[in-house]
Write a protein that holds these residues in place. Structure first.
Motif, mmCIF file in Angstrom:
data_model
loop_
_atom_site.group_PDB
_atom_site.id
_atom_site.type_symbol
_atom_site.label_atom_id
_atom_site.label_comp_id
_atom_site.label_asym_id
_atom_site.label_seq_id
_atom_site.Cartn_x
_atom_site.Cartn_y
_atom_site.Cartn_z
ATOM 1 N N THR A 1 30.606 55.197 -0.434
ATOM 2 C CA THR A 1 30.574 53.751 -0.620
ATOM 3 C C THR A 1 31.950 53.139 -0.408
ATOM 4 O OG1 THR A 1 30.179 51.996 -2.246
ATOM 5 C CG2 THR A 1 30.910 54.113 -3.114
ATOM 6 N N LEU B 1 21.247 54.135 3.312
ATOM 7 C CA LEU B 1 20.563 53.002 2.682
ATOM 8 C C LEU B 1 20.714 51.798 3.593
ATOM 9 C CD1 LEU B 1 19.277 53.757 0.056
ATOM 10 C CD2 LEU B 1 21.479 54.906 0.149
ATOM 11 N N THR B 2 19.589 51.316 4.103
ATOM 12 C CA THR B 2 19.582 50.207 5.058
ATOM 13 C C THR B 2 18.259 49.473 4.979
ATOM 14 O OG1 THR B 2 19.395 49.715 7.431
ATOM 15 C CG2 THR B 2 18.944 51.970 6.778
ATOM 16 N N CYS C 1 26.025 54.288 1.563
ATOM 17 C CA CYS C 1 25.766 52.871 1.328
ATOM 18 C C CYS C 1 26.267 52.080 2.523
ATOM 19 C CB CYS C 1 26.484 52.402 0.073
ATOM 20 S SG CYS C 1 26.045 53.370 -1.382
ATOM 21 N N ARG D 1 26.734 48.611 4.792
ATOM 22 C CA ARG D 1 26.834 47.178 4.495
ATOM 23 C C ARG D 1 25.793 46.461 5.327
ATOM 24 N NH1 ARG D 1 32.582 44.942 5.842
ATOM 25 N NH2 ARG D 1 31.425 42.995 5.995
ATOM 26 N N TYR D 2 25.372 45.320 4.812
ATOM 27 C CA TYR D 2 24.223 44.655 5.417
ATOM 28 C C TYR D 2 24.423 44.337 6.893
ATOM 29 C CZ TYR D 2 20.970 41.114 6.817
ATOM 30 O OH TYR D 2 20.050 40.404 7.521
ATOM 31 N N GLU E 1 16.500 57.414 6.489
ATOM 32 C CA GLU E 1 16.919 56.040 6.221
ATOM 33 C C GLU E 1 15.942 55.413 5.248
ATOM 34 O OE1 GLU E 1 17.926 53.752 9.812
ATOM 35 O OE2 GLU E 1 17.749 55.630 10.922
ATOM 36 N N SER F 1 15.021 51.962 2.637
ATOM 37 C CA SER F 1 15.177 50.574 2.174
ATOM 38 C C SER F 1 14.462 50.450 0.842
ATOM 39 C CB SER F 1 14.550 49.625 3.197
ATOM 40 O OG SER F 1 14.303 48.352 2.610
ATOM 41 N N GLY G 1 24.440 48.623 0.435
ATOM 42 C CA GLY G 1 23.520 49.668 -0.012
ATOM 43 C C GLY G 1 23.800 50.195 -1.412
ATOM 44 N N GLU G 2 24.772 49.599 -2.133
ATOM 45 C CA GLU G 2 25.151 50.143 -3.436
ATOM 46 C C GLU G 2 24.018 50.036 -4.466
ATOM 47 O OE1 GLU G 2 27.249 48.526 -1.491
ATOM 48 O OE2 GLU G 2 28.688 50.163 -1.180
ATOM 49 N N PRO H 1 20.803 49.511 -3.893
ATOM 50 C CA PRO H 1 19.734 50.406 -3.442
ATOM 51 C C PRO H 1 20.004 51.873 -3.780
ATOM 52 C CG PRO H 1 20.109 48.734 -1.781
ATOM 53 C CD PRO H 1 21.159 48.531 -2.823
ATOM 54 N N ALA H 2 21.247 52.335 -3.646
ATOM 55 C CA ALA H 2 21.564 53.735 -3.964
ATOM 56 C C ALA H 2 21.310 54.012 -5.441
ATOM 57 C CB ALA H 2 23.014 54.049 -3.591
#
Ligand code: 6GU
Length: 263
Positions: free
Chosen positions: A7, A87-88, A112, A114-115, A130, A132, A141-142, A144-145
């Motif tokens: 991250t 994470l996306t 993680c 980034r958007y 992957e 979501s 993605g933090e 979400p992780a």
């Protein structure tokens, strides 16, 4: 199980990993959680981790080099690399099924993103999976992780105190939970359903199952379609729904908004 997290914002994970079920599982040695700052794997004096998008357009893109170096470094600390998960919002949707699947891995490495984006070569040549957490936009993605870790860790043996909570959830077979009450039996004149204080265990189990069915039909018909129901239950539900007076959840919630401080 060991979970590594890559991250740009390691601080985000401190208190969630100290508190709650996750914290207890880590304290008990049931899981090992290691957070890595991607910036530590960037090169040069400025430790650059992102850059402009080739072809133009808004938003920065995460550079591939720091991510490859970080994953390769973490992987080299052990004989098994484990599954590398990005994470996306473009990933497959996290469901209870996916969480259970991930809980079978000896190691997980969560990246993680980034958007705005991650260099496509990370997807093509570094990542195994992957994920979501839903169809809405988060800036990274933090969170979400954290969601993935919580959902996964609950499946590991010994993490849930009694084991029964998870058992009951899976026994419900993809239905929503029935309504729950605790003491007092009469709160401001709102009484707990009589059956629950009756002591008739078979009756209580039947009531709860029916409430789960009704609630799922009203709120999440998509779940009901995939749930395992007996023919009797399908028939009962159809009859009961024909005379159902409860408005759709959206309507009910909209009318709750008009509540005043005193009502
Ligand atoms: Cl995994 N990442 C971001 N940035 N947004 C999301 C997501 C992930 N899942 C849902 N929204």
């Amino acid at each position: 199980m060991r979970i590594d997290i890559l991250t740009l914002f390691p601080e985000v994970f401190r208190s969630p990993f100290e508190a709650s079920i996750i914290g207890r599982a880590a304290q008990a040695g049931l899981i090992e959680l290691v957070v890595h700052n991607i910036r530590d794997y960037a090169e040069g004096r400025h430790k650059v981790v992102d850059d402009y998008s080739f072809g133009g357009g808004p938003g920065m893109v995460m550079k591939p080099e720091p991510l490859f170096r970080a994953v390769e470094s973490v992987a080299s600390q052990d004989s098994t690399r484990g599954r590398v998960v990005l994470l996306t919002p473009q990933g497959r949707l996290l469901t209870q099924e996916v969480a259970r699947e991930l809980s079978g891995e000896e190691r997980l490495l969560l990246i993680c993103g980034r958007y705005e984006g991650v260099d496509e070569r990370v997807r093509q040549h570094l990542v195994d999976d992957e994920v979501s957490i839903g169809d809405y936009v988060l800036s990274g993605g933090e969170f979400p992780a954290l969601v993935v870790v919580d959902a996964v860790v609950r499946h590991l043996p010994g993490v849930l105190g009694s084991e029964s909570s998870l058992e009951e959830e899976s026994h419900a077979g993809g239905l929503l939970e029935y309504p729950q009450y605790t003491r007092p039996a009469d709160f401001r004149g709102w009484r707990v359903p009589e059956v629950l204080v009756s002591g008739h265990h078979a009756e209580i189990a039947r009531w709860r199952r029916q409430q789960s069915l009704l609630r799922t039909a009203r709120r999440r018909p998509d779940l009901l379609a995939r749930a395992r129901l007996t023919d009797d239950e399908r028939r009962w539900l159809e009859e009961r729904r024909a005379e159902d007076e409860e408005p759709p959840l959206e309507e009910a919630v909209a009318s709750r908004k008009t509540r005043t401080a005193s009502s």
